[in-house]
Motif scaffolding. Structure first.
Motif, PDB file in Angstrom:
ATOM      1  N   LEU A  50       0.841  -1.187   0.000  1.00  0.00           N
ATOM      2  CA  LEU A  50       0.000   0.000   0.000  1.00  0.00           C
ATOM      3  C   LEU A  50       0.881   1.244   0.000  1.00  0.00           C
ATOM      4  CD1 LEU A  50      -3.318   0.555   1.828  1.00  0.00           C
ATOM      5  CD2 LEU A  50      -1.579   2.344   1.950  1.00  0.00           C
ATOM      6  N   PHE A  51       0.630   2.118  -0.976  1.00  0.00           N
ATOM      7  CA  PHE A  51       1.380   3.372  -1.110  1.00  0.00           C
ATOM      8  C   PHE A  51       0.508   4.526  -0.617  1.00  0.00           C
ATOM      9  CE2 PHE A  51       3.298   0.498  -4.118  1.00  0.00           C
ATOM     10  CZ  PHE A  51       4.654   0.782  -4.032  1.00  0.00           C
ATOM     11  N   ILE A  79       0.662  12.975  -7.634  1.00  0.00           N
ATOM     12  CA  ILE A  79       1.986  12.321  -7.592  1.00  0.00           C
ATOM     13  C   ILE A  79       1.828  10.832  -7.314  1.00  0.00           C
ATOM     14  CG2 ILE A  79       4.115  12.146  -6.242  1.00  0.00           C
ATOM     15  CD1 ILE A  79       4.057  15.175  -5.921  1.00  0.00           C
ATOM     16  N   LEU A  80       0.904  10.494  -6.427  1.00  0.00           N
ATOM     17  CA  LEU A  80       0.701   9.087  -6.066  1.00  0.00           C
ATOM     18  C   LEU A  80       0.208   8.277  -7.262  1.00  0.00           C
ATOM     19  CD1 LEU A  80       0.632   6.927  -3.817  1.00  0.00           C
ATOM     20  CD2 LEU A  80      -1.734   7.600  -3.384  1.00  0.00           C
ATOM     21  N   ILE A  81      -0.745   8.800  -8.001  1.00  0.00           N
ATOM     22  CA  ILE A  81      -1.278   8.085  -9.169  1.00  0.00           C
ATOM     23  C   ILE A  81      -0.180   7.888 -10.205  1.00  0.00           C
ATOM     24  CG2 ILE A  81      -2.869   8.263 -11.117  1.00  0.00           C
ATOM     25  CD1 ILE A  81      -4.824   9.702  -9.215  1.00  0.00           C
ATOM     26  N   SER A  82       0.578   8.943 -10.460  1.00  0.00           N
ATOM     27  CA  SER A  82       1.659   8.857 -11.448  1.00  0.00           C
ATOM     28  C   SER A  82       2.720   7.851 -11.012  1.00  0.00           C
ATOM     29  CB  SER A  82       2.285  10.244 -11.641  1.00  0.00           C
ATOM     30  OG  SER A  82       3.412  10.177 -12.478  1.00  0.00           O
ATOM     31  N   ALA A 130      -4.796  -0.075  -7.637  1.00  0.00           N
ATOM     32  CA  ALA A 130      -6.204   0.230  -7.420  1.00  0.00           C
ATOM     33  C   ALA A 130      -6.344   1.023  -6.130  1.00  0.00           C
ATOM     34  CB  ALA A 130      -7.016  -1.060  -7.323  1.00  0.00           C
ATOM     35  N   PRO A 131      -7.332   1.906  -6.068  1.00  0.00           N
ATOM     36  CA  PRO A 131      -7.539   2.641  -4.815  1.00  0.00           C
ATOM     37  C   PRO A 131      -7.823   1.677  -3.669  1.00  0.00           C
ATOM     38  CG  PRO A 131      -8.837   3.593  -6.605  1.00  0.00           C
ATOM     39  CD  PRO A 131      -8.297   2.300  -7.114  1.00  0.00           C
ATOM     40  N   ALA A 132      -7.290   1.973  -2.501  1.00  0.00           N
ATOM     41  CA  ALA A 132      -7.593   1.166  -1.323  1.00  0.00           C
ATOM     42  C   ALA A 132      -9.069   1.312  -0.983  1.00  0.00           C
ATOM     43  CB  ALA A 132      -6.736   1.626  -0.143  1.00  0.00           C
ATOM     44  N   GLY A 133      -9.586   0.389  -0.183  1.00  0.00           N
ATOM     45  CA  GLY A 133     -11.003   0.435   0.180  1.00  0.00           C
ATOM     46  C   GLY A 133     -11.409   1.776   0.745  1.00  0.00           C
ATOM     47  N   ILE A 134     -10.539   2.348   1.578  1.00  0.00           N
ATOM     48  CA  ILE A 134     -10.708   3.728   2.029  1.00  0.00           C
ATOM     49  C   ILE A 134      -9.641   4.535   1.294  1.00  0.00           C
ATOM     50  CG2 ILE A 134     -10.703   5.284   4.007  1.00  0.00           C
ATOM     51  CD1 ILE A 134     -11.359   2.867   5.767  1.00  0.00           C
ATOM     52  N   GLU A 135     -10.056   5.302   0.279  1.00  0.00           N
ATOM     53  CA  GLU A 135      -9.112   5.929  -0.636  1.00  0.00           C
ATOM     54  C   GLU A 135      -8.266   7.001   0.027  1.00  0.00           C
ATOM     55  OE1 GLU A 135     -10.598   7.080  -4.478  1.00  0.00           O
ATOM     56  OE2 GLU A 135     -12.157   5.548  -4.425  1.00  0.00           O
ATOM     57  N   TYR A 177      -3.686   9.942   0.598  1.00  0.00           N
ATOM     58  CA  TYR A 177      -4.338   9.178  -0.465  1.00  0.00           C
ATOM     59  C   TYR A 177      -3.657   7.810  -0.522  1.00  0.00           C
ATOM     60  CZ  TYR A 177      -6.407  13.620  -1.770  1.00  0.00           C
ATOM     61  OH  TYR A 177      -7.116  14.801  -1.741  1.00  0.00           O
ATOM     62  N   ARG A 178      -4.426   6.775  -0.870  1.00  0.00           N
ATOM     63  CA  ARG A 178      -3.913   5.412  -0.739  1.00  0.00           C
ATOM     64  C   ARG A 178      -4.226   4.591  -1.999  1.00  0.00           C
ATOM     65  NH1 ARG A 178      -4.891   3.082   4.573  1.00  0.00           N
ATOM     66  NH2 ARG A 178      -6.651   2.008   3.651  1.00  0.00           N
ATOM     67  N   ILE A 179      -3.185   3.975  -2.530  1.00  0.00           N
ATOM     68  CA  ILE A 179      -3.308   3.084  -3.689  1.00  0.00           C
ATOM     69  C   ILE A 179      -2.539   1.810  -3.379  1.00  0.00           C
ATOM     70  CG2 ILE A 179      -2.655   2.747  -6.115  1.00  0.00           C
ATOM     71  CD1 ILE A 179      -3.230   5.684  -6.618  1.00  0.00           C
ATOM     72  N   GLN A 180      -3.080   0.662  -3.796  1.00  0.00           N
ATOM     73  CA  GLN A 180      -2.455  -0.599  -3.401  1.00  0.00           C
ATOM     74  C   GLN A 180      -2.321  -1.585  -4.557  1.00  0.00           C
ATOM     75  OE1 GLN A 180      -5.171  -1.812  -0.317  1.00  0.00           O
ATOM     76  NE2 GLN A 180      -6.498  -2.925  -1.717  1.00  0.00           N
ATOM     77  N   PHE A 181      -1.394  -2.526  -4.361  1.00  0.00           N
ATOM     78  CA  PHE A 181      -1.207  -3.683  -5.240  1.00  0.00           C
ATOM     79  C   PHE A 181      -1.431  -4.934  -4.405  1.00  0.00           C
ATOM     80  CE2 PHE A 181       1.305  -0.388  -7.240  1.00  0.00           C
ATOM     81  CZ  PHE A 181       1.176  -0.609  -8.611  1.00  0.00           C
ATOM     82  N   LEU A 182      -2.018  -5.955  -5.027  1.00  0.00           N
ATOM     83  CA  LEU A 182      -2.149  -7.268  -4.386  1.00  0.00           C
ATOM     84  C   LEU A 182      -1.333  -8.283  -5.177  1.00  0.00           C
ATOM     85  CD1 LEU A 182      -5.956  -7.629  -3.516  1.00  0.00           C
ATOM     86  CD2 LEU A 182      -4.083  -7.112  -1.952  1.00  0.00           C
TER      87      LEU A 182
END
Length: 735
Positions: free
Chosen positions: A646-647, A654-657, A681-686, A692-697
């Protein structure tokens, strides 16, 4: 002779550091000592994990250890090795793992306590400043001395002012005392002089006999004790612990934090003499004394929540994990370990027995029993004359149509509550949502009124006249205007426990009603008082959230009403069905635990949902098999080894890029290794606490493949002052 010490510090840096040992410390410095060391331009506390007579770099650049924090405090070698394993498995630093597994108070140079003695006649002539008086006034109202570091850290008092007051004899300096009466007092009222051991049922005796055969061999063995609610799992635990003590062994008993009540502690203290307690509500003084008592070998049984698995016992015979399915055993910050899994590892390292107990085990543990990795033992009957409750389902689609006044309670449930009061019996109303209104929005523009720091709607707490975020604590007064369009047409929707309480008081003005949730039970004393009052039948109805679902035994409760279970079935998470089933069964299990038959009323818009249907049948096996089939089709645990990266960033652009840039390299690594990468993908709670939170599984075939993949993936993550990330191994949720 060793000239250098290998030291780890509490930092995400996955590096050990060498320091030279000054002559005056060489005789006393040992493996496991906490030491003070210079680190960059600061002073840090580290732990000695090794020694060396030479190093592979310029010795002149190696800095010296400054001091040993406390000669008496030594981390056992077993815990050093265990924390190293944790760092390797959970992708954190060794320092993070070790420092999380030992109480912070151990790293204080001297455990000192300060108290006010301003009434001392010898000090009357000394004039104090405003700041000095502030400290004195604070200490006067304290029931016990306060550690100096706590005054400086949590209360932000100046150390120089404290030292001045000590020198002037206005404050008295005390070292920690040997007794630990505070822990004893918390469970004292539940201790009994004359304990009559209950007669074991045939099922309980069978379970004890099977586990005992493993215990006496002093060999590792894992058991899954699958016992329905009220089947007497605790008595099995007590018998096994007794047998371990008779064999000269020690025991660790893990319970979820929410179930670690004074009553639970008293159950074990009534049976065993040398019991230590480890949980989050202990003071620093209590933590220090319990840890030292355990290290000295003066303890037979350690009972506690997640962190108790790190108790420094040296002769473990059995480790028991009660309610092993509980997600609270998984830590939500580094190191993100699961105490259940660490229990299995520690039992294996000590040639000990481990027992995982639950009425609704995790699917991982159940599949392990099917694959013969653990031995399953069933307790299918309740103890004594109590029977499993009956179920009654209210289809809210029909209720809304037939009952135009329907708001919260169906006619059927309301009449059952009234009848229960007439029969002098008690009822529990369960709703896993606190507050008054959980949702507010603008009718004009449709905007949901959210927390300014999180992507979460605010919850109304009417008694406080506040709208609050249940994640970060942000709150405002209940808004009269929409923040976006300024319209006064605000819509309040839904209901939480606060509103349920108010409505029930209007419908049943003579009923004695108690509410237990995060807002009313703010201290352990309040929780204890509420428990006692309800058990003594000072209340007819108990309204509560998840905190009333586990570990509570009320003989007069014959009715349980479950509201809004549909919200638990709506989470977009692979564990959704499992968690909802566990919650339903645990709450339902509060009913009919004595001679009177219990009844559970479930209000739902989805009566045909397979989770509800299986819960009514009270057949865990059929549910588990169906849910395992679903998991296998979608390749989710326990049929894969899952990891989440989770980033986080304050800057969404900046996070999306950044994560889009990483995506191609992540997926290439996964593809080359024939593993699966999902995201970004956005985390369940974005957005959470302004991040702001974006994650990989990552779905992998084995632990080895997952470790290799993550090591390769992590190499492609470049450092950035705007971006932070963490790796979660075996995450409990994808949200």
């Amino acid at each position: 002779m060793a000239l250098f010490a290998n030291i780890i510090i509490d930092s995400p840096l996955k590096t050990n550091f060498f320091y030279s040992i000054p002559n005056d410390l060489k005789e006393n410095l040992q493996l496991g000592h906490f030491v003070k060391v210079p680190f960059r331009n600061k002073k840090k506390i580290g732990c000695v994990v090794g020694f060396s007579s030479k190093v592979d770099f310029d010795e002149s650049k190696i800095r010296q250890i400054e001091e040993i924090i406390n000669l008496e405090i030594i981390v056992p070698e077993e815990l050093l090795l265990l924390s190293k394993w944790i760092s390797n498995y959970y992708f954190c630093s060794w320092g993070e793992a070790l420092f999380a597994s030992t109480p912070a108070v151990l790293r204080n140079r001297v455990i000192k306590l300060v108290k006010s003695v301003s009434t001392n006649n010898n000090c009357t002539d000394y004039k104090v400043t405003l700041k000095q008086q502030e400290i004195i006034s604070f200490l006067k109202v304290q029931k016990e001395p306060i550690p100096i570091h706590q005054l400086i850290g949590e209360n932000t008092f100046s150390s120089s002012i404290i030292n001045t007051l000590i020198k002037k004899n206005i404050l008295n300096l005390e070292h920690i005392k040997e007794n630990n009466n505070e822990i004893e007092r918390s469970s004292h009222s539940y201790l009994s002089q004359n304990i009559i051991k209950p007669q074991l049922t045939d099922e309980q005796s069978n379970a004890v006999n099977i586990i005992s055969k493993s215990l006496i061999k002093f060999q590792f063995h894992s058991y899954l004790l699958l016992g329905i609610t009220g089947s007497g799992k605790t008595e099995v635990y007590l018998e096994i612990i007794q047998k371990a003590i008779e064999l000269g062994k020690q025991a660790i008993m893990l319970v979820p934090e929410i179930a670690l009540t004074p009553q639970t502690v008293a159950t074990f203290k009534n049976r065993f003499n040398n019991v230590a307690i480890m949980h989050s509500n202990l003071t620093d003084k209590q933590r220090f004394l319990e840890w030292r008592k355990i290290c000295a070998g003066n303890v037979d049984v350690v009972i506690g929540a997640r962190s108790a698995i790190f108790a420094p016992l040296n002769n473990i015979g059995v480790i028991i994990v009660d309610e092993e399915h509980e997600t609270s055993y998984k830590q939500d910050r580094a190191p993100r370990y699961n105490a259940r899994d660490i229990s299995i590892l520690r039992a294996k390292n000590n040639d000990a027995t481990v027992i995982l107990g639950s009425a609704t085990p995790s699917l991982e543990s159940y599949l392990n029993s099917l694959n013969k990795k653990n031995t399953i033992i069933n307790l299918k009957k309740r103890v004594g004359i109590s029977r499993l409750p009956t179920f009654h389902i209210i289809n809210l689609k029909d209720e809304v149509t037939s009952n135009k006044k329907f708001e919260i309670f169906s006619d059927y449930l309301l009449q059952e509550i009234k009848a229960n009061i007439k029969r002098l019996q008690q009822s529990i109303i369960f709703l896993n949502r606190k507050g008054y209104f959980p949702h507010l929005s603008c009718k004009k523009c449709g905007e949901t009124i959210k927390c300014k720091s999180c992507d979460i709607g605010l919850t109304i707490y009417k008694s406080q006249n506040k709208a609050s975020c249940n994640y970060c604590g942000y709150s405002i007064y209940i808004p009269k205007n929409c923040p976006t369009c300024k319209s006064e047409n605000i819509i309040f929707k839904g209901f939480g426990t606060e509103r349920v309480e108010q409505v029930l008081r209007l419908l049943l003005p003579n009923a004695r009603i108690l509410r237990m949730d995060g807002k009313t039970m703010t201290t352990s004393k309040k929780h204890e008082k509420a428990y006692n009052d309800f058990k003594k039948h000072k209340y007819d109805i108990l309204i509560g959230t998840q905190m009333i679902a586990k570990g509570l035994d009320f003989p007069k409760v014959t009715l349980v009403g479950i509201l809004q279970i549909d919200s638990s079935l709506a989470f977009l998470d692979f564990r959704m069905a499992e968690k909802a089933y566990q919650l339903l069964c645990q709450v339902a299990g509060r009913a009919g635990r004595s001679k009177d038959l219990g009844k559970v009323v479930i209000q739902t818009y989805n009566p045909e949902h397979y989770v509800i249907e299986h819960a009514i049948m009270n057949n865990y096996k059929t549910f588990a098999i169906k849910e395992l089939e679903n998991r296998k089709k979608l390749s989710y645990p326990p049929y894969c080894k899952l990891a989440k990266i989770l980033f986080r960033s304050r800057n969404e652009r900046i996070l999306i890029s950044y994560t889009n840039h990483l995506s191609s390299s992540f997926k290439k690594v996964a593809l080359d290794m024939k593993q699966i990468c999902l995201g970004p993908a956005p985390a369940g709670i974005e957005k959470l606490e302004n991040d702001y939170r974006i994650q990989f599984l990552f779905k992998c075939n084995s632990n080895g493949q997952r470790k290799k993949l993550l090591e390769l993936v992590e190499k492609s993550i470049s450092t950035s002052k705007h971006i932070r990330y963490f790796i979660d191994i075996d995450p409990q949720s994808t949200i």
